[in-house]
Design an enzyme around this catalytic site. Structure first.
Site, PDB file in Angstrom:
ATOM      1  N   PHE A  46       0.848  -1.189   0.000  1.00  0.00           N
ATOM      2  CA  PHE A  46       0.000   0.000   0.000  1.00  0.00           C
ATOM      3  C   PHE A  46       0.889   1.247   0.000  1.00  0.00           C
ATOM      4  O   PHE A  46       1.922   1.276   0.665  1.00  0.00           O
ATOM      5  CB  PHE A  46      -0.890  -0.025   1.254  1.00  0.00           C
ATOM      6  N   ASP A  71       1.886  -5.123   8.665  1.00  0.00           N
ATOM      7  CA  ASP A  71       0.745  -4.219   8.547  1.00  0.00           C
ATOM      8  C   ASP A  71      -0.514  -5.086   8.536  1.00  0.00           C
ATOM      9  O   ASP A  71      -0.721  -5.887   7.610  1.00  0.00           O
ATOM     10  CB  ASP A  71       0.885  -3.410   7.250  1.00  0.00           C
ATOM     11  N   ARG A  91     -12.463  -3.988  -6.186  1.00  0.00           N
ATOM     12  CA  ARG A  91     -12.284  -4.787  -4.977  1.00  0.00           C
ATOM     13  C   ARG A  91     -13.642  -4.955  -4.316  1.00  0.00           C
ATOM     14  O   ARG A  91     -14.394  -3.991  -4.192  1.00  0.00           O
ATOM     15  CB  ARG A  91     -11.335  -4.012  -4.054  1.00  0.00           C
ATOM     16  N   TYR A 127     -10.742   1.280  11.079  1.00  0.00           N
ATOM     17  CA  TYR A 127     -11.927   1.755  10.345  1.00  0.00           C
ATOM     18  C   TYR A 127     -12.411   0.746   9.307  1.00  0.00           C
ATOM     19  O   TYR A 127     -13.446   0.948   8.693  1.00  0.00           O
ATOM     20  CB  TYR A 127     -11.649   3.113   9.676  1.00  0.00           C
ATOM     21  N   LYS A 128     -11.652  -0.344   9.082  1.00  0.00           N
ATOM     22  CA  LYS A 128     -12.093  -1.345   8.098  1.00  0.00           C
ATOM     23  C   LYS A 128     -12.961  -2.386   8.817  1.00  0.00           C
ATOM     24  O   LYS A 128     -14.063  -2.103   9.218  1.00  0.00           O
ATOM     25  CB  LYS A 128     -10.876  -1.985   7.432  1.00  0.00           C
TER      26      LYS A 128
HETATM   27  C1  LIG Z   1      -2.392  -1.942   3.888  1.00  0.00           C
HETATM   28  C2  LIG Z   1      -2.753  -0.539   4.284  1.00  0.00           C
HETATM   29  N1  LIG Z   1      -1.889   0.184   5.034  1.00  0.00           N
HETATM   30  C3  LIG Z   1      -2.193   1.445   5.408  1.00  0.00           C
HETATM   31  C4  LIG Z   1      -3.381   2.048   5.048  1.00  0.00           C
HETATM   32  C5  LIG Z   1      -3.724   3.457   5.405  1.00  0.00           C
HETATM   33  O1  LIG Z   1      -2.997   4.025   6.442  1.00  0.00           O
HETATM   34  P1  LIG Z   1      -3.641   5.195   7.316  1.00  0.00           P
HETATM   35  O2  LIG Z   1      -4.617   4.552   8.257  1.00  0.00           O
HETATM   36  O3  LIG Z   1      -2.501   5.857   7.978  1.00  0.00           O
HETATM   37  O4  LIG Z   1      -4.362   6.123   6.378  1.00  0.00           O
HETATM   38  C6  LIG Z   1      -4.310   1.321   4.288  1.00  0.00           C
HETATM   39  C7  LIG Z   1      -5.597   1.953   3.899  1.00  0.00           C
HETATM   40  O5  LIG Z   1      -6.439   1.427   3.235  1.00  0.00           O
HETATM   41  C8  LIG Z   1      -3.968   0.009   3.882  1.00  0.00           C
HETATM   42  O6  LIG Z   1      -4.822  -0.699   3.139  1.00  0.00           O
END
Ligand SMILES: Cc1ncc(COP(=O)(O)O)c(C=O)c1O
Length: 417
Positions: free
Chosen positions: A127, A204, A379, A229-230
Site C-alpha cells: 500500500f 501491517d 475490490r 476503520y475497516k
Molecule cells: C495496507 C494498508 N496500510 C495502510 C493504510 C492506510 O494508512 P492510514 O490509516 O494511515 O491512512 C491502508 C488503507 O487502506 C492500507 O490498506
C-alpha cells in the site's frame, strides 16, 4: 431452486448461525449493497449509542475531569484488541495515531537500533503509505530500502524475503493481507527467516484485524501496525494501533518525543525521559471519541469470536467467488485473488479494463458500493460481520446487469470508490 438463484442466497442466510449479525448495524437504506467493508466498515448500533453516551455523559458531564479515565484508553482499548482479536498478551498493543504515523515510529525505531543494520526490506507492491514511509524514514536517518516485488496474486514468498536478507537488514516490513489481491502472507514462516538473519519483522494488519485470525505472540511478531476503520468498524478516521513485542519495548525509542510518551506527562518542567513500557510509543493527545468507538466495535467482534467471523467471511467470500466466476467472468472480469479460500483474506479483486467507470456506475446507478483500485481493479468485500448472502447475490446480479447492458458507459468517475 437453481444453483445461483436469489432463493439459494435466501436459504443460505436462513441456515447461517450468525445470520443475525447484519441486523446489528445501521442500515437505513435496505436496498444498499455495501461491499466495501475492507475500506470503511459499517456503523454498529451499539457504537452509535456508545458515542452518544461519551459525548453526552462523559464530555458533556465530566468535561476536563474525564481525562482521569480517558488517559488510560490507548492501553485499555489496545488490550481489548490485542487479547481479543490479535493473539497478543496484555501490555503490547496501543490504540493510537494512524497506520502512517505508527509505521513511521516503529520503522524509525527499528532501523536506528543497531548502527550495523541500516537496511529496511519491504514490498514494492505494498500500500502506498507503507512504501512512502519506509522511503521517508530511510532518507531521514541515512538508511536504505531493499525492495522485493511480490506476485500480484500470490503475494510475497519466503524465498523472496530470504534472498533480500543479510547482516545489514534491520527490519522487514510487509502486509499480512495484501490490499489488492487479498492473499494472506505466511507470517510465521517469514518471521523464521527474518529472525534467523537477526532482523525484526513488522506486519501491517490493515486488512486482517477483525477479519482473519492473527496470532502476534505465537507467530513471534516483533512489531505491527493496523487500522480500525475497516473490519473493526470503528468509523472514518478512527485511530489505528501499534504492537511492540514486550521484550523489545525497552530497546526501541519513539522518534516522536511527545509528552504522552513520558511516565508522568504532567511533570511539565522535566526533560524528556521515555516511559519504560509500551506507553513510550504514544505521542500526544488522542481522540477519545475515536478510541471509544474502537472499544465498542471491537468488543462486539470479540463477543462473536474471530474464528467464527473468519468462518463466516470464508463462506461469504467463497460464495462471491463462485458467483463471480459463473456470472462475471463471461463478461470480461478476471479473478486476481487466490483461488484457494485458505489463502484469501476478507476481500477479492476482479480485473476489468473498464473498472473505473463500472465502479462509478455501480455507486451512482445501481446502489452498490465496491471500491476501485486503478487502473483496472474492482475490490469487493462482504464484511464478515455486516454482510449477508443475499447482499452478495444482489451485488453480483447488479454488476452483471450493468455490464451486460453497457449501462455503465459514460459515467463520470469520482475520486472515492
Ligand atoms: C495496507 C494498508 N496500510 C495502510 C493504510 C492506510 O494508512 P492510514 O490509516 O494511515 O491512512 C491502508 C488503507 O487502506 C492500507 O490498506
Amino acid at each position: 431452486m437453481t444453483e445461483h438463484s436469489r432463493d439459494d442466497a435466501v436459504a443460505r442466510d436462513a441456515a447461517d448461525p450468525l445470520g443475525h449479525l447484519p441486523s446489528l448495524f445501521v442500515r437505513d437504506d435496505p436496498d444498499l449493497v455495501y461491499l466495501d467493508g475492507n475500506s470503511l466498515g459499517m456503523l454498529p448500533h451499539r457504537t452509535r449509542e456508545r458515542l452518544a453516551d461519551v459525548v453526552t455523559r462523559e464530555w458533556g458531564g465530566e468535561g476536563v475531569r474525564g481525562w482521569h479515565h480517558w488517559f488510560e484508553l490507548p492501553a485499555q482499548v489496545g488490550d481489548r484488541l490485542g487479547t481479543g482479536l490479535l493473539g497478543a498478551a496484555a501490555g503490547q498493543v496501543l490504540v493510537t495515531d494512524s497506520i502512517t504515523v505508527n509505521l513511521f515510529k516503529l520503522v524509525t525505531a527499528a532501523v536506528t537500533r543497531d548502527a550495523a543494520r541500516t537496511v529496511i526490506v519491504s514490498d514494492q507492491r505494498s500500500f502506498p503509505t507503507d512504501r512512502y514511509v519506509v522511503e521517508g524514514v530511510a532518507d531521514a536517518v541515512g538508511a536504505s530500502v531493499r525492495w522485493v516485488e511480490s506476485d500480484p496474486v500470490d503475494g510475497v514468498s519466503v524465498d523472496q524475503v530470504r534472498s533480500a536478507l543479510g547482516g545489514d537488514v534491520a527490519v522487514v516490513a510487509l502486509q499480512h493481507v495484501d490490499y489488492r489481491s487479498g492473499v494472506i502472507a505466511d507470517v510465521r514462516a517469514v518471521n523464521d527467516v527474518v529472525h534467523a538473519a537477526g532482523a525484526l519483522a513488522l506486519w501491517d494488519l490493515a486488512h486482517s484485524a477483525g477479519s482473519v485470525p492473527v496470532e502476534l505472540d505465537a507467530w513471534q511478531v516483533d512489531l505491527a501496525v493496523g487500522c480500525t476503520y475497516k473490519y473493526l468498524n470503528a468509523g472514518p478516521g478512527a485511530p489505528g494501533f501499534l504492537f511492540v513485542r514486550r521484550g523489545l519495548q525497552g530497546q526501541l525509542g519513539n522518534p516522536i518525543r511527545g509528552w504522552w510518551a513520558q511516565p508522568e506527562p504532567f511533570e511539565m518542567d522535566a526533560p524528556f525521559a521515555p516511559a519504560a513500557d509500551l506507553s513510550r510509543f504514544l505521542t500526544g493527545t488522542q481522540s477519545v471519541l475515536g478510541m471509544s468507538a474502537v472499544d465498542e466495535s471491537a468488543a462486539m467482534l470479540v463477543e462473536v469470536g474471530i474464528d467464527a467471523l473468519r468462518r463466516r467471511s470464508q463462506q461469504l467470500v467463497g460464495y462471491l467467488v463462485e458467483l463471480a466466476l459463473a456470472r462475471l467472468q463471461p463478461l470480461g472480469f478476471t479473478l486476481r485473488s487466490p483461488a484457494d479460500a485458505e489463502r484469501r483474506g476478507g476481500h477479492i479483486v476482479l480485473a476489468h479494463p473498464d473498472a473505473a467507470t463500472i465502479g462509478a456506475a455501480l455507486v451512482q446507478k445501481a446502489n452498490v458500493v465496491p471500491d476501485v483500485r486503478p487502473p483496472d481493479l474492482i475490490r469487493l468485500s462482504p464484511a464478515p460481520s455486516s454482510s449477508s448472502f443475499v447482499e452478495v447475490w444482489e451485488g453480483v446480479d447488479r454488476i452483471a446487469a450493468l455490464v451486460a447492458s453497457g449501462g455503465y458507459r459514460g459515467t463520470a468517475v469520482r475520486r472515492v470508490t
